[in-house]
Design a protein around this motif. Structure first.
Motif, short mmCIF file in Angstrom:
data_model
loop_
_atom_site.label_atom_id
_atom_site.label_comp_id
_atom_site.label_asym_id
_atom_site.label_seq_id
_atom_site.Cartn_x
_atom_site.Cartn_y
_atom_site.Cartn_z
N ASP A 1 -4.33 11.95 -17.48
CA ASP A 1 -3.37 13.22 -17.61
C ASP A 1 -2.07 12.98 -16.68
OD1 ASP A 1 -5.36 14.42 -19.02
OD2 ASP A 1 -6.00 15.68 -17.69
N PHE A 2 -2.18 12.29 -15.68
CA PHE A 2 -0.86 12.03 -14.67
C PHE A 2 0.02 11.05 -15.55
CE2 PHE A 2 1.35 9.57 -11.48
CZ PHE A 2 1.60 10.38 -10.71
N LEU A 3 -0.56 10.16 -16.04
CA LEU A 3 0.42 9.04 -16.83
C LEU A 3 0.76 9.62 -18.05
CD1 LEU A 3 -1.49 5.92 -16.42
CD2 LEU A 3 0.45 6.60 -15.16
N ARG A 4 0.17 10.46 -18.78
CA ARG A 4 0.53 11.20 -19.99
C ARG A 4 1.91 12.03 -19.74
NH1 ARG A 4 -3.79 14.46 -23.48
NH2 ARG A 4 -3.93 15.65 -21.82
N MET B 1 10.36 7.91 -8.93
CA MET B 1 9.31 6.90 -9.18
C MET B 1 8.96 6.37 -10.34
SD MET B 1 6.30 8.37 -6.37
CE MET B 1 5.37 6.79 -6.62
N VAL B 2 8.69 5.14 -10.78
CA VAL B 2 8.19 4.42 -12.18
C VAL B 2 6.84 3.88 -12.00
CG1 VAL B 2 10.48 4.28 -13.05
CG2 VAL B 2 9.51 2.07 -11.92
N PHE B 3 5.97 3.87 -12.96
CA PHE B 3 4.66 3.49 -12.63
C PHE B 3 4.15 2.42 -13.52
CE2 PHE B 3 4.81 7.89 -11.41
CZ PHE B 3 4.31 7.70 -10.24
N SER C 1 0.94 -1.20 0.05
CA SER C 1 -0.05 -0.07 0.08
C SER C 1 0.83 1.16 -0.01
CB SER C 1 -0.97 -0.02 1.21
OG SER C 1 -0.16 0.16 2.36
N GLY C 2 0.31 2.37 -0.34
CA GLY C 2 0.89 3.64 -0.27
C GLY C 2 1.53 4.22 0.93
N VAL C 3 0.47 3.86 2.17
CA VAL C 3 0.70 4.13 3.55
C VAL C 3 2.12 3.30 3.84
CG1 VAL C 3 -0.07 3.91 5.76
CG2 VAL C 3 -1.39 4.69 3.94
N GLU C 4 2.10 1.92 3.63
CA GLU C 4 3.10 1.14 3.89
C GLU C 4 4.36 1.44 3.06
OE1 GLU C 4 4.31 -3.83 3.36
OE2 GLU C 4 2.34 -3.06 3.48
N ALA C 5 4.54 1.88 1.91
CA ALA C 5 5.57 2.40 1.17
C ALA C 5 6.20 3.67 1.81
CB ALA C 5 5.20 2.72 -0.21
N LEU C 6 5.42 4.72 2.39
CA LEU C 6 6.01 5.90 3.06
C LEU C 6 6.67 5.24 4.41
CD1 LEU C 6 3.00 8.64 2.93
CD2 LEU C 6 5.45 8.41 1.71
N GLU D 1 -6.46 3.38 0.22
CA GLU D 1 -5.97 4.15 1.02
C GLU D 1 -5.10 5.14 0.37
OE1 GLU D 1 -4.13 2.38 4.61
OE2 GLU D 1 -4.96 0.55 4.30
N MET D 2 -3.93 4.75 -0.36
CA MET D 2 -3.24 5.93 -1.05
C MET D 2 -2.81 5.37 -2.44
SD MET D 2 0.17 7.68 0.14
CE MET D 2 -0.53 8.66 1.45
N ASP D 3 -3.15 5.85 -3.53
CA ASP D 3 -2.77 5.32 -4.69
C ASP D 3 -1.42 5.92 -5.32
OD1 ASP D 3 -3.36 7.80 -5.34
OD2 ASP D 3 -5.10 7.61 -6.62
N GLY D 4 -1.09 5.48 -6.40
CA GLY D 4 0.24 5.87 -6.77
C GLY D 4 0.32 7.57 -6.99
N PRO D 5 -0.59 8.09 -7.59
CA PRO D 5 -0.50 9.68 -7.58
C PRO D 5 -0.38 10.26 -6.14
CG PRO D 5 -2.02 9.06 -9.24
CD PRO D 5 -1.56 7.79 -8.46
N GLY D 6 -1.18 9.42 -5.21
CA GLY D 6 -1.04 10.20 -3.89
C GLY D 6 0.17 10.02 -3.24
N LEU D 7 0.86 8.71 -3.21
CA LEU D 7 2.22 8.67 -2.89
C LEU D 7 3.21 9.64 -3.52
CD1 LEU D 7 4.18 6.97 -1.14
CD2 LEU D 7 4.48 5.47 -3.09
N HIS D 8 3.20 9.97 -4.88
CA HIS D 8 3.92 10.66 -5.67
C HIS D 8 4.00 12.21 -5.07
CE1 HIS D 8 5.11 13.50 -8.81
NE2 HIS D 8 5.90 12.53 -9.13
N ASP D 9 2.49 12.74 -4.84
CA ASP D 9 2.30 13.89 -4.25
C ASP D 9 2.94 14.10 -2.78
OD1 ASP D 9 1.00 14.79 -6.43
OD2 ASP D 9 -1.10 14.42 -5.36
N ALA D 10 2.95 13.04 -1.89
CA ALA D 10 3.38 12.85 -0.53
C ALA D 10 4.86 13.07 -0.80
CB ALA D 10 3.09 11.83 0.28
N LEU D 11 5.46 12.39 -1.47
CA LEU D 11 7.02 12.33 -1.68
C LEU D 11 7.42 13.75 -2.34
CD1 LEU D 11 7.61 8.75 -2.96
CD2 LEU D 11 8.05 10.00 -0.65
N GLU D 12 6.50 14.46 -3.05
CA GLU D 12 7.09 15.61 -3.78
C GLU D 12 7.03 16.61 -2.67
OE1 GLU D 12 7.50 17.22 -6.37
OE2 GLU D 12 6.93 16.13 -8.20
N ARG D 13 6.21 16.57 -1.64
CA ARG D 13 6.28 17.53 -0.56
C ARG D 13 7.26 17.23 0.60
NH1 ARG D 13 0.63 16.54 -0.93
NH2 ARG D 13 0.89 14.99 0.77
#
Length: 755
Positions: free
Chosen positions: A720-723, A706-708, A661-666, A685-697
């Motif tokens: 749009d995120f993937l494009r 990150m690769v997806f 999960s994204g939470v476990e990854a953080l 809980e937290m998808d890929g874009p959510g994890l990316h935003d958290a790491l951006e901060r």
């Protein structure tokens, strides 16, 4: 009692010898003047002496016509009118019987026993007059100024010829009220009398009644005395100012009319301006007027309220509103005309996208150029069109669903069979047999992946136009509807593999699939004779894709409506009627055209014309991966534990860890260092874009590593995120080789992170 010649009077008795003898004995000159013939037919002795004549006959032969001025004629005519009322006249004259002027007081009356008024009896008496007086009298006789002397009660005591001529129709000498009668208004008469009585003088412009009608006179009235009697009198001098006054009044009226019209026009312009302002400010369109330099002269309320970023401000120039437009391009529009209407997409700081459709026009006022722009917010329209297109694609996918399931079942059955055979071979220790069956299972998986890729490409949101291989689009559409073509006897495709068009692959795929579905449905009742032919023709800078069928065809009436929204020849619940309408709009958006040829019972042909594109260059040959001496640290994040473990095993040269999960990854990233994160897109809980935003901060460098890996984007935001991250995205099913290449690409670009 007879006439007394000693008195300064005229006889009032009939003509007789005794009267003629008495007049001959008179010391004053007496003569008869024939007005009609301008002659003197008789004169007494003193009269002959006065006129320097030796006899009456000599005097009667003289002609006085040439010496008479117009004022003299008017004066004599006035005497005749007075005598017609049985009144006499006393007046002062300057006569020229010889070389020197003679000043005389003349009594004018009728000739005794003669009823005619054209013969006047005159008696003169010399009076001493200076040369100045003589000149003054002559001036009064010949001036156009009207001079009158009146008593306070309005009796005319004296008037010069000009006054006598002007007021010849009124009661004159000796009659009361002649003064008041000349004024057109009793109020004016009262005003003159009051001012003369109170202050001794009046001066003004008044309307008077002359013999020619009512006219304007400049009137000057002065309280004075009668020089003959010493009694109070009123002296009037009047000048005809009718032409001048009428001109002034006409000018004043014209000025007033002009002022009224200007005021009315000003009110009308103000009202029209208010109307225009109200229309502009209530319009939902964003509108502006700019001068030739690009400075905003006028903006409406919608534009002032609109905020594509920080919103319009006082520093904003017109080209700032128009996307890629520059100051030089704006100047070229002013000089050479604006471009065709165009669309501009704006992105606010919050990420909200807005699309405006701009129409630009240039106009000139008094030689100065202005640019007017009208922008229509078509964001919702574009989103609606996208939703309708997506709905149409989903409707087509629904039509294809059973066939796609059939197409997937075949390779899946092949996979299961080969896996079971591999297990059997493994139990007997036949490693070559195991390897052979695994290779065949892998090929079946690739076939299933291709079917999924076709569906996924068809369901993607549209992207920008690029060079698209036409045969690849046709093959993809054919594969998706292959189950519908099984029962058709003929399906031919002669599109070469080197034909490229400028389009969006998703949009063009939707058009081709819709046309193939239409062709297949039209051939349902054609039996063994059914045929579908797909071909292409290159025509200069264009490519025409042609889809022919030998189905039921259409009538002229149907052809006229075939591209209308919601028009369908199918029965209820068998179609939306949007397929061809959407295809028509998509082709227009791609800058092309679509047309149809059909004959009822013989089939139809759809022709799609698109811009030709150059084939892209060959893809660079990927070098073999370089063996690494180190073992990079990779965190794999996927909510499918089995898939995460499979990805970890596919990276044997890397040190891997798994998070589900994204939470476990953080938490894992907080406790230890990693060089790359391989992340799934869709997780609870937290998808890929959510994890990316958290790491951006918290750790921007880690977010860049990150690769997806994803099975597809199911929302516009995800797409749009993937494009935006297409170079670090891998679509499932993904091979170990592709995953290794993606991970190593990040490491080559950014290098390992410090321990």
């Amino acid at each position: 009692m007879g006439w007394e010649s000693a008195l300064f009077s005229l006889p009032d008795e009939p003509w007789s010898g005794a009267l003629e003898q008495a007049m001959n004995a008179c010391e004053d000159p007496i003569w008869i003047f024939d007005v009609a013939h301008s002659t003197i037919p008789w004169a007494n002795k003193r009269g002959l002496e006065f006129w320097n004549a030796r006899s009456v006959d000599e005097l009667a032969g003289r002609e006085f016509e040439s010496g008479m001025s117009p004022s003299t004629r008017r004066r004599l005519a006035a005497y005749q009118r007075i005598l017609a009322r049985s009144e006499s006249v006393a007046d002062r004259w300057t006569l020229f019987p010889g070389d020197r002027p003679q000043s005389m007081v003349l009594l004018v009356g009728r000739v005794p026993s003669d009823d005619r008024l054209d013969r006047l009896l005159l008696r003169g008496r010399h009076c001493e007059t200076s040369q100045a007086d003589i000149r003054g009298v002559e001036a009064l006789r010949h001036t156009s100024v009207m001079i009158s002397l009146c008593s306070p009660r309005g009796r005319v005591l004296m008037q010069n010829p000009a006054a006598a001529e002007a007021y010849r129709h009124l009661v004159a000498d000796g009659s009361l009220g002649a003064l008041r009668a000349r004024f057109a208004s009793s109020h004016d008469a009262d005003l003159v009398e009051h001012r003369v009585s109170e202050v001794g003088e009046f001066e003004g412009e008044l309307r008077v009644r002359t013999a020619e009608g009512e006219v304007w006179h400049a009137v000057h009235a002065l309280r004075t005395t009668d020089p003959a009697t010493g009694r109070a009198a009123i002296l009037l001098d009047e000048t005809n100012i009718d032409a001048k006054k009428r001109g002034e009044l006409a000018l004043a009226a014209a000025r007033e009319d002009l002022e009224l019209r200007v005021a009315a026009r000003t009110r009308d312009v103000a009202r029209q301006r208010a109307f225009v302002e109200a229309i502009l400010d209530t319009s939902p369109n964003l509108m502006f007027v700019a001068d030739a330099s690009g400075a905003l002269v006028r903006t409406n309320r919608a534009l002032r309220m609109w905020q594509p970023g920080d919103g319009p401000d006082e520093e904003l120039m017109a080209w700032d509103l128009l996307g890629d437009c520059s100051a030089d391009a704006f100047g070229a529009w002013v000089d050479h005309g604006p471009p065709p209407d165009f669309e501009v997409e704006y992105v606010s700081p919050s990420g909200r996208r807005t699309t405006l459709f701009w129409a630009i026009r240039v106009f000139a006022v008094d030689g100065e150029s202005f640019v007017v722009g009208s922008g229509l917010d078509i964001t919702e329209r574009r989103e609606m069109q996208l939703r309708v297109q997506t709905s149409d694609r989903m409707s087509a996918l629904g039509t294809l669903a059973s066939g796609v399931a059939h197409e997937l079942n075949n390779p899946l059955a092949y996979v299961l069979t080969n896996v079971e055979l591999a297990q059997s071979q493994a139990s007997r220790g036949d490693l070559e047999g195991v390897a052979r069956h695994l290779v065949e299972a892998s090929e079946a998986c690739s076939r299933a992946a291709k079917i999924v890729a076709d569906l996924k490409g068809f369901s993607h949101a549209p992207g920008p136009s690029k060079a698209v291989n036409l045969l690849a689009v046709v093959d993809s559409a054919r594969r998706m509807m292959s189950h519908l073509l099984v029962d058709r006897r003929v399906f031919r495709c002669s599109v070469p593999d080197d034909v490229w068009v400028h389009a969006d692959e998703t949009k063009l795929g939707q058009v081709v699939l819709n046309l193939l579905l239409n062709a297949a449905e039209a051939c349902m009742s054609a039996g063994a004779e059914a045929a579908i032919d797909v071909s292409s023709i290159v025509q200069g800078a264009s490519v025409v894709l042609r889809i022919d069928d030998t189905g039921v065809g259409m009538s002229e009436a149907l052809i006229d409506r075939i591209f209308d929204p919601f028009f369908s020849t199918k029965g209820p619940r068998q179609g939306t009627g949007l397929g061809l309408s959407i295809s028509h709009r998509i082709v227009q958006q791609l800058g092309g055209s679509i047309s149809v040829e059909s004959r009822e019972g013989l089939g139809s042909s759809f022709l799609v014309e698109l811009s030709r594109a150059q084939a892209p260059g060959p893809e660079p040959v990927e070098p073999e991966p370089v063996a690494r001496n180190d073992r990079p640290r990779v965190l794999i994040v996927d909510d499918e534990p089995g898939l995460a473990e499979a990805f970890a095993l596919s990276l044997p040269r890397h040190r891997t860890a798994v998070a589900t999960s994204g939470v476990e990854a953080l938490a894992a990233l907080d406790s230890r260092a990693f060089d790359v994160v391989v992340c799934d897109m869709s997780m609870p809980e937290m998808d890929g874009p959510g994890l990316h935003d958290a790491l951006e901060r918290s750790d921007p460098d880690m977010a860049a590593r990150m690769v997806f890996v994803t099975g597809g984007a199911f929302t516009t935001e995800a797409h749009d995120f993937l494009r935006e991250r297409a170079d670090v995205t891998l679509y499932k099913p993904a091979s170990a080789k592709a995953l290794t290449k993606l991970v190593d690409g990040v490491l080559d670009r950014l290098g390992p992170r410090a321990e």
